[in-house]
Design a protein around this motif. Structure first.
Motif, PDB file in Angstrom:
ATOM      1  N   VAL A   1       0.861  -1.181   0.000  1.00 24.13           N
ATOM      2  CA  VAL A   1       0.000   0.000   0.000  1.00 24.13           C
ATOM      3  C   VAL A   1       0.901   1.236   0.000  1.00 24.13           C
ATOM      4  CG1 VAL A   1      -1.789   1.279   1.211  1.00 24.13           C
ATOM      5  CG2 VAL A   1      -1.787  -1.232   1.263  1.00 24.13           C
ATOM      6  N   PRO A   2       0.938   1.974  -1.106  1.00 27.26           N
ATOM      7  CA  PRO A   2       1.849   3.124  -1.180  1.00 27.26           C
ATOM      8  C   PRO A   2       1.435   4.235  -0.223  1.00 27.26           C
ATOM      9  CG  PRO A   2       0.415   3.075  -3.090  1.00 27.26           C
ATOM     10  CD  PRO A   2       0.167   1.795  -2.342  1.00 27.26           C
ATOM     11  N   LYS A   3       2.419   4.878   0.363  1.00 19.77           N
ATOM     12  CA  LYS A   3       2.184   6.019   1.237  1.00 19.77           C
ATOM     13  C   LYS A   3       2.207   7.300   0.398  1.00 19.77           C
ATOM     14  CE  LYS A   3       5.732   4.965   3.719  1.00 19.77           C
ATOM     15  NZ  LYS A   3       6.815   4.943   4.743  1.00 19.77           N
ATOM     16  N   THR A   4       1.532   8.298   0.904  1.00 23.46           N
ATOM     17  CA  THR A   4       1.615   9.609   0.279  1.00 23.46           C
ATOM     18  C   THR A   4       2.764  10.372   0.913  1.00 23.46           C
ATOM     19  OG1 THR A   4      -0.760   9.696  -0.215  1.00 23.46           O
ATOM     20  CG2 THR A   4       0.425  11.787  -0.162  1.00 23.46           C
ATOM     21  N   LEU A   5       3.723  10.750   0.103  1.00 29.59           N
ATOM     22  CA  LEU A   5       4.882  11.479   0.588  1.00 29.59           C
ATOM     23  C   LEU A   5       4.593  12.975   0.571  1.00 29.59           C
ATOM     24  CD1 LEU A   5       7.596   9.571  -1.498  1.00 29.59           C
ATOM     25  CD2 LEU A   5       6.832   9.049   0.839  1.00 29.59           C
ATOM     26  N   GLU A   6       4.881  13.632   1.663  1.00 29.27           N
ATOM     27  CA  GLU A   6       4.771  15.093   1.716  1.00 29.27           C
ATOM     28  C   GLU A   6       6.179  15.666   1.752  1.00 29.27           C
ATOM     29  OE1 GLU A   6       2.413  18.571   4.208  1.00 29.27           O
ATOM     30  OE2 GLU A   6       3.122  16.798   5.286  1.00 29.27           O
ATOM     31  N   ILE A   7       6.553  16.350   0.694  1.00 31.34           N
ATOM     32  CA  ILE A   7       7.894  16.922   0.592  1.00 31.34           C
ATOM     33  C   ILE A   7       7.775  18.434   0.780  1.00 31.34           C
ATOM     34  CG2 ILE A   7       9.986  17.071  -0.796  1.00 31.34           C
ATOM     35  CD1 ILE A   7       8.912  14.711  -2.443  1.00 31.34           C
ATOM     36  N   LYS A   8       8.289  18.897   1.902  1.00 31.80           N
ATOM     37  CA  LYS A   8       8.203  20.322   2.207  1.00 31.80           C
ATOM     38  C   LYS A   8       9.463  21.031   1.709  1.00 31.80           C
ATOM     39  CE  LYS A   8       5.260  19.710   6.269  1.00 31.80           C
ATOM     40  NZ  LYS A   8       5.085  19.966   7.727  1.00 31.80           N
ATOM     41  N   PRO A   9       9.306  22.211   1.151  1.00 32.69           N
ATOM     42  CA  PRO A   9      10.455  22.932   0.603  1.00 32.69           C
ATOM     43  C   PRO A   9      11.431  23.351   1.698  1.00 32.69           C
ATOM     44  CG  PRO A   9       8.527  24.347   0.652  1.00 32.69           C
ATOM     45  CD  PRO A   9       8.051  22.979   1.027  1.00 32.69           C
ATOM     46  N   ALA A  10      12.671  23.579   1.313  1.00 33.42           N
ATOM     47  CA  ALA A  10      13.721  23.964   2.252  1.00 33.42           C
ATOM     48  C   ALA A  10      14.826  24.694   1.492  1.00 33.42           C
ATOM     49  CB  ALA A  10      14.273  22.722   2.949  1.00 33.42           C
ATOM     50  N   PRO A  11      15.712  25.384   2.218  1.00 29.70           N
ATOM     51  CA  PRO A  11      16.798  26.125   1.549  1.00 29.70           C
ATOM     52  C   PRO A  11      17.759  25.229   0.763  1.00 29.70           C
ATOM     53  CG  PRO A  11      16.536  26.870   3.819  1.00 29.70           C
ATOM     54  CD  PRO A  11      15.675  25.654   3.665  1.00 29.70           C
ATOM     55  N   ILE A  12      17.864  23.948   1.165  1.00 30.82           N
ATOM     56  CA  ILE A  12      18.680  22.994   0.419  1.00 30.82           C
ATOM     57  C   ILE A  12      17.752  21.927  -0.151  1.00 30.82           C
ATOM     58  CG2 ILE A  12      20.517  21.267   0.527  1.00 30.82           C
ATOM     59  CD1 ILE A  12      21.708  22.800   2.859  1.00 30.82           C
TER      60      ILE A  12
END
Length: 218
Positions: A102-113
């Protein structure tokens, strides 16, 4: 040559390496030097075009996942643009052809790098041109094969025959065609043949210290 960051955009690091080059461990060590607010990661592996549900076991064995066309490169590029604009990305993880996972939903939050990693990131020109720092992980073929066997046999449940078929017919040819030609364009070449964790930890310590000084004046 390393490019300077501009217009308040994130500093983008590309980490490229073939199968068995040790990208996962390198990234784990590297990320430990930064907080979640300082760095984010987007991986090419999460942009494979799903095909497993349409394939038999034999078709899966023969299907070549080590080609640029197996990646949804437009979606990959668009998500990088979103992160460059400091927008959060939601992405369904790729489950490596496991139809029961069961695939998870990835939450990718922005960052300076922003770290972008994968086999084809230097081949995809629209992505490569956005990288401020390019790191190439290089490993001897016999060492990389041992790592690939360990991962695919133990973690992904493939047979030895399947792994060896893909290695000789898919993995090595793709590395030589779509990654190795870009080796000399990279800013840092990390030779990762060792099984000694301290060696890679030391390298990531040094690179991280350079970046903290450059970006955060530390």
């Amino acid at each position: 040559m390393e490019r300077q960051v501009s217009n308040n955009k994130p500093y983008i690091i590309g980490i490229a390496g073939g199968s068995g080059s040790g990208k996962t461990f390198f990234l784990k060590c590297f990320l430990q030097h930064f907080t979640a607010d300082e760095v984010c990661l987007v991986s090419q592996d999460d942009y494979y075009i799903p095909v497993a549900h349409n394939m038999t076991a034999e078709e899966n064995k023969l299907y070549n996942f080590d080609l640029p066309r197996t990646i949804d490169s437009k979606h990959f590029h668009d998500d990088i643009i979103s992160l460059m604009n400091y927008e959060t990305v939601l992405k369904q993880e790729y489950t490596f052809n496991n139809p029961t996972a069961v695939p998870k939903t990835l939450e990718i939050k922005p960052a300076p790098i922003l770290i972008v990693e994968g086999l084809f990131i230097l081949h995809f020109k629209d992505i490569a041109e956005k990288l401020n720092l390019k790191i190439f992980l290089e490993t001897d073929e016999d060492v990389a094969l041992k790592r690939r066997l360990k991962r695919d046999l133990e973690e992904r449940g493939y047979s030895n025959d399947d792994v060896m078929y893909k290695w000789h017919n898919h993995v090595v040819p793709a590395y030589k065609e779509y990654l190795l030609p870009y080796r000399e364009t990279c800013d840092k070449i990390v030779v990762n043949n060792t099984q000694i964790a301290d060696d890679i930890i030391k390298i990531t310590d040094d690179i991280s210290a350079e970046l903290r000084h450059k970006l955060f004046n530390e």
